[in-house]
Design an enzyme around this catalytic site. Sequence first.
Site, short mmCIF file in Angstrom:
data_model
loop_
_atom_site.label_atom_id
_atom_site.label_comp_id
_atom_site.label_asym_id
_atom_site.label_seq_id
_atom_site.Cartn_x
_atom_site.Cartn_y
_atom_site.Cartn_z
N LEU A 57 77.41 12.25 16.00
CA LEU A 57 77.01 12.86 17.25
C LEU A 57 77.36 14.34 17.19
O LEU A 57 78.36 14.72 16.57
CB LEU A 57 77.73 12.22 18.44
N ASP A 58 76.56 15.17 17.84
CA ASP A 58 76.86 16.60 17.90
C ASP A 58 78.23 16.83 18.53
O ASP A 58 78.71 16.01 19.33
CB ASP A 58 75.81 17.35 18.73
N TRP A 59 78.82 17.96 18.22
CA TRP A 59 80.12 18.36 18.79
C TRP A 59 80.09 18.31 20.31
O TRP A 59 81.03 17.86 20.95
CB TRP A 59 80.43 19.78 18.30
N THR B 107 78.00 16.55 22.22
CA THR B 107 77.50 15.28 22.78
C THR B 107 78.63 14.27 22.88
O THR B 107 79.44 14.13 21.95
CB THR B 107 76.38 14.72 21.88
N HIS C 65 69.86 17.47 16.21
CA HIS C 65 69.47 18.14 17.46
C HIS C 65 68.10 17.68 17.96
O HIS C 65 67.44 18.41 18.71
CB HIS C 65 69.45 19.67 17.28
#
Length: 629
Positions: A474-476, A478, A572
């Site tokens: 997961l993104d930083w 999110t 993304h």
Amino acid sequence: MLEFHALLDVTDCHWESINSQPNYWYEGRCPQTAELLRLPRTRMSEELARGLMQYLAAAGAYDREGKMYGILLVEMPSGEQGILKAFSGLLNGCSIVEGWVPPIPGRDRVAFEEGRTLTQLEVMKQELIALNQLPQRQEYEGLIREFEVQMQVLSDRHRNSKLQREEKRQLLCQTLTAETLEIALEQLNQESRLEKIERRQLKRQRDETLQPLKQLIEAADRRMRALKQQRKELSRELQTQMHAAYTLMNFLGKSISISSLMPTNSIPTGTGDCCAPKLLHYAAVHNLKPLAMAEFWWGPPSGDKIQGEFYGACGDRCQPLMGFLLSGLDQNPLVSNNINEGFTGGLEAQPLLPTNHHIYCGTGILPVAGGLEAQPLLPTNHHIYCGTGILPVAGGLEAQPLLPTNHHISCGTGILPVTEMLPIIYEDKWLIAVNKPFGLLSVPGRYFETQDSVFSRLRNLLPDSFNLTVVHRLDWETSGILLLARDKETSIQVRQQFAKKQVHKVYEAVLSGTVKIDAGTIDLPLWGDPENRPCQQVNWECGKPSVTRFQVMAREGICDRVEFLPLTGRTHQLRVHAADVRGLGIPILGDRLYGCPDAAKRLHLHARELSFEHPQLGERLYLQAETPF
């Protein structure tokens, strides 16, 4: 001795031409009076910060790790104005660097206890590892498999024998009568009884063989549970002591520990290490009056942090401290522009760090003299002391040192802080799923500041973490469900499900605007922008197929709450599909990287649901994490 960065030596702007209206307010409420206290980020402070950016760019060594930097425009009791400068966390592994504001004091007071506790934790971890890797565990598992094979062979043979006896019974009943039949049937029954005895004997042999090993393993498991509890308590106690030792001072001259300003058991790692608290604390200690402040990111991008961009106080670490730190600061009109009109010269001719000065304990306030082209990044022939006990590596760095040679740089202990356990959604012997908070990496990055992550926390806290792997990311920014596997085979099988699109994922987001349609599918191929990493962009020639289904959940005023179902898993993907005009055309709330204009405290994107087939149990596993916004 107090060294001072004079404004004349910092940048070449003519201050009389600069609008001093604020672009941002650092603010918080006084703990005693509840009065709203504010400190501006003005155009003037931004220009001063840009001067520091020029210095960082010219020096070169600061581009290797991304971090926050900050300047504080201050006024001395004499009326002279100048700046303080600070970095967040560590700079090239050091906490005290000449010419920069030093860290908030206090950790040295618990250094002995920290070392003792970390030693205890390491001893516990090694014992947990040893208990988890007992040879008897493998022996027990091997013997179980052997007995299972023997039992299966025996069962198959007995099943065949039973079928044969049934056939014999039917034949005997047709051909024999009276006493002869009775004797023949009794022989068949005896065969059945002997097989049952044989089965019981094998079970008894199995139990007698496995029981001692089982008892030993159960005792080891009890010891492991006790050690885990002790480890958790020790870690919590150490964190409490460390946060109690960090002491802040405000402009009323009052000092208080960080733990007194933050909610119990909820202090994020790194609290007190950011630029703003360091700058304000230092100004209060040295009787300097803050006029304006500016913080910016420099170095490789990280999450939503982009080099050269200005950012406000972080919501979880700095904002809760602002009210106290600003207490006692006069809420005067905005900073005056009465700066010497004769100011000329650029930063390229005036470095922030002087040579041939004796600087005491990293005061962080320095006069500027001389030209940058003639002056090194840090002054030569200065000794800055530290207590790491780690000698620099010899050889291999002569051409590209992280910091100039002939300097003894003061560093911290080099020991990563003890971190708290993450919320666990699901756990068994093969898998572990956590509810990742926003602002935490899935896996560690390249630099010291980016080592804290879900993976590193679990590796540090779980005794059986040697084969731990992150199955997806997961993104930083999110939050939500992150799945990890505890062995290689499970990891491969779950990754294959992701690759074959057999994993069902549901995300929830709040958009920064409204969309015209209630549901649909976005099909836009994505490609990493080589000129602006980590940004992704739509590219019909080079992009990889990227498909997202969406459904509007609710209309919330000027924002829509949306449910995303990504059918592919590109970097993304949801953020670009939301922001791009060929998708929804509305960035997710808080997504500055893709054009959200609102100053939200976080990216409003959450991985809410995850379902897949458990590779070992053969059952469909459904995981859910409540949306926090």
